[in-house]
Design a protein around this motif. Structure first.
Motif: not given
Length: 167
Positions: A129-135
């Motif tokens: 979820l964090h990775r998708l919020s960044e990219v």
């Protein structure tokens, strides 16, 4: 809360009877059961578990919340407290499960049980979820998230619409 456990979330999904949810709504609603949904036989595995189910108080949320609560009690033995909730007051933060009109991990459910707060603390889902919020356009992360969601069940889609949403 018990919803922090992926196995318990899978049991919640198995307790849902989609035909009964659709029957509680108007004619434009249909089941949004995921392809991996399998109705589990009634069980008392949730006896002693109490969940606070938050819902936004407009049609058909209360009707769907009441049906979901009844099914979780009948099919798992879970005791469910219904709680009107909203974003503005922050009252939704005190709920274990939220009945939401949108679920961010599914394309277009009208209605979903959102269990993402526990998922954000999940050691597998949280980094994705964090990775998708960044990219947000990271297709590899999105595909991995979809596979993980299938296993972890952080959002349980309930209903979708037939036709245009304004009809």
């Amino acid at each position: 809360s018990a919803v922090g456990d992926a196995e318990f979330r899978r049991r919640l999904l198995g307790a849902i009877r989609y035909d009964r949810l659709v029957a509680r709504c108007w004619n434009g609603a249909e089941s949004a059961a995921p392809d991996h949904h399998v109705e589990a036989p009634p069980s008392t595995v949730g006896s002693g578990v109490r969940l606070r189910l938050g819902y936004w108080d407009y049609y058909p949320n209360l009707e769907v919340a009441e049906e979901v609560a009844a099914q979780l009690t009948e099919n798992l033995g879970v005791e469910v407290e219904l709680a009107p909730a909203d974003f503005v007051s922050g009252s939704a933060q005190s709920c274990d499960v939220l009945l939401a009109l949108r679920g961010p991990l599914f394309e277009d459910p009208l209605c979903a049980l959102d269990l993402l707060d526990p998922a954000r603390r999940d050691p597998v889902l949280a980094p994705l979820l964090h990775r998708l919020s960044e990219v947000p356009d990271d297709d590899e992360a999105y595909d991995e998230l979809r596979r993980t969601v299938r296993k972890q069940c952080p959002v349980l889609p309930l209903l979708s619409l037939r036709g245009h949403w304004l009809q």
